[in-house]
Structure formats: C-alpha cells, structure tokens
Design an enzyme around this catalytic site. Structure first.
Site: not given
Ligand code: NCD
Length: 328
Positions: A64-65, A92, A114, A142
């Site tokens: 959702r975010t 990598k 995030r 958040h």
C-alpha cells in the site's frame, strides 16, 4: 494565482526532508493536514509537479505505501522511477551510499525510501541533493503513516487534539506506533500503549505514554483504538506463547468491539492478520476506518510531495538527533 501556490502560501512547512515525525514542529504537521484537506476537497486541475522526478527505492516489501506514493506522485504530474532491490545493484553488493550517489547523479528531485535499517533515510539524505521521504525504516519511524492516521482521525472525529488514543499490540517492532507517539506528543493527546510486557519497549513512558498490559480496561475510555500488526517477521524469540493466546488477550474480538463507545473508531495500518490482532467483525464494522486510512494516504502523500517541492531552494536543514545519524 495557481491553485497550488495559493494553498501553499498559507502553510508553515519548514523541512527539506521528511525523515520522521520526531523532526517536525506542530506547524509542519498541521501544514500537511491542511494541504491534504484542500487536495481532497478540490483536486488541482493542473499537474503542479510536472517535470519533477520521484525515485521510489523500496528495500523492504510494501504494497500500500509504495502504490500510494506512486498514485500521489502521478496525480501531481511527477515521473516515477521504481527501483526494487532485486533489480538494483544493491543485490550486487553496492553500498547504500554508492547507490544513492548514483541516483543523485541521474537528477531526481525526491526519493522515497523504505529500508530495514533504522536511520537509513537520514543517512541517504546526507548524501543526496534530492529531498528524502522516509517510507518506513526498521522499527524507527513511518511518518506518512502517522500523518494519514491523523488526517483520518480529523475527518472522522472532527479534531486532532483533545484525543485519547490506544495503540495496541506489537509496539516494540512498530515504526507506525513510534511515529504516532511523536505525533500525539506534539499535539498533546493522551496515548495508552497496550501490549504484553515483552512487546512494549521501556522508552514509551519516557515519551509520555501510559502503559497497560491489558486491553479490556481501555475499551470504553478511548476515542481511537489503533490495532497494530503482529510482526512475526521481526521477532527473533518467542515473545508471547501463541497467536491464539495473543488473540484472546489482545485481539479486538467481536465481544470487545461491542464494548466500544458509539463514537470510538478502529484503525489499523495494514496489512492485517485477521483472527490474530483483529477479528473480521471489527475490521469490517462501521467503526472501522481502515479503508479510509488507505484512501487518505494518497492525499497526505500528495501534500508531502508538494510541500517538500516548495521547500526546495530554501536552504533548510533538518534537526538530526545525534544518536540517529548512524545506520543501525
Ligand atoms: C506498516 C509498515 O510497513 O510499517 N504497513 C504499512 O506501511 N501500511 C505496518 C506493518 O507492516 O505492520
């Protein structure tokens, strides 16, 4: 005057980045709510951020975010570039600093990140010219979730002050709880943190919250019951006996739902574990504002994108508490 300049002219936002609610002033916070309100009432007819680029950098899963930021940015006319860990050079072995410098060299205006490490967005913001938005860093913060929670409270309850809020569940691992705690402290609201002793960190009392190790006593006295997800993926040891026992003690069951006051609202940031922290009856009841939270997330994120854009060039610096400067 164009719609956006008119709306933004009345705000008092003063941040170059959105790294956490902890950094914000009350004016910053109220500015986001008022711009989001305007955006919901009268959508801008032009694309005020056309020509700007947003890089979405999600090093941890999100539905959702991430989608919400994408929709918000596109509605404002931004170009969205999505980088996920699988497709980026992080897999990598490139360091976070090198990845962000590479991104910077490509010329993006804003980065939404995030990351599983607390402090990663702040670290990245020090290496970038772009504005950085924290979309969740470890168990730290958040901020856009707390802002959309406030927006939804205001919409349903008519105010964001003078409230009693219960944050229920896995507080220890919850960045949503932490951002909400900072926000309600700024607004002077009374917060009760509810959960088993193993899932309530010691520092919440220092943040001004009351603590209850039982859910039943708070049901009839709070305006908002915010249920939090049991974050099994972040728990290393058995912090409670079983999910069935947890549900019995801390779940918002049908019986507990029936005891809430008529005007109390039920919130959850999602994703929900139905049957554990919240019953289907509670999630789908008329008191539940869970889908309003999702819908409002788009307006709140549009507001943040607009405010950060308006702040660019103002030469702002954020307060960076010393202990959060490193990536833990
Ligand atoms: C939250 C998160 O990822 O911090 N979800 C979300 O953004 N809506 C809460 C959670 O995962 O429990």
């Amino acid at each position: 005057m164009a719609w956006t300049s008119q709306v933004l002219a009345t705000t008092r936002w003063n941040q170059a980045h959105l790294l956490g609610i902890r950094d914000l002033s009350r004016d910053d916070l109220l500015s986001v709510l008022s711009v989001a309100r305007e955006l919901k009432n009268v959508p801008p007819s032009d694309a005020p951020l056309r020509g700007r680029r947003l890089l979405a950098f999600f090093v941890e899963s999100s539905t959702r975010t991430r989608t919400s930021f994408g929709i918000a940015a596109r509605r404002l006319g931004m170009e969205v570039i999505d980088v996920s860990p699988g497709s980026s050079s992080l897999s990598k072995g490139e360091s976070l600093k090198d990845t962000t410098r590479t991104i910077d060299a490509m010329g993006v205006d804003q980065v939404v990140i995030r990351h599983p490490a607390s402090g990663a967005p702040r670290f990245v913001s020090n290496a970038l010219r772009a504005s950085v938005i924290n979309a969740g860093d470890g168990a730290n913060e958040h901020p856009t979730q707390a802002l959309l929670d406030l927006f939804t409270m205001e919409e349903r309850l008519g105010r964001v002050t003078g409230l009693r809020i219960a944050l229920v569940g896995d507080i220890l691992h919850s960045r949503v709880a932490r951002s909400n705690l900072w926000a309600h402290r700024l607004l002077g609201n009374r917060v009760t943190v509810v959960g088993p002793a193993t899932l309530v960190p010691r520092d919440v009392q220092a943040m001004g919250a009351d603590v209850s190790h039982r859910l039943d006593p708070v049901l009839e006295t709070h305006d908002v019951i915010m249920m939090l997800r049991l974050q099994l993926e972040r728990q290393h040891a058995g912090l409670f006996p079983s999910t069935a026992e947890y549900a019995e003690l801390f779940g918002l069951t049908r019986e507990r739902l029936a005891r809430l006051r008529e005007d109390t609202i039920v919130m959850h940031p999602g994703p929900m574990n139905r049957g554990w922290e919240i019953s289907a009856e509670a999630a789908d009841s008329g008191r539940s504002v869970i889908l309003d939270q999702v819908a409002n997330g788009v307006f709140v994120r549009m507001a943040v994108l607009l405010l950060l854009d308006s702040a660019r060039g103002k030469n702002l610096t954020t307060k960076a508490p010393k202990h959060e400067e490193r990536v833990s």
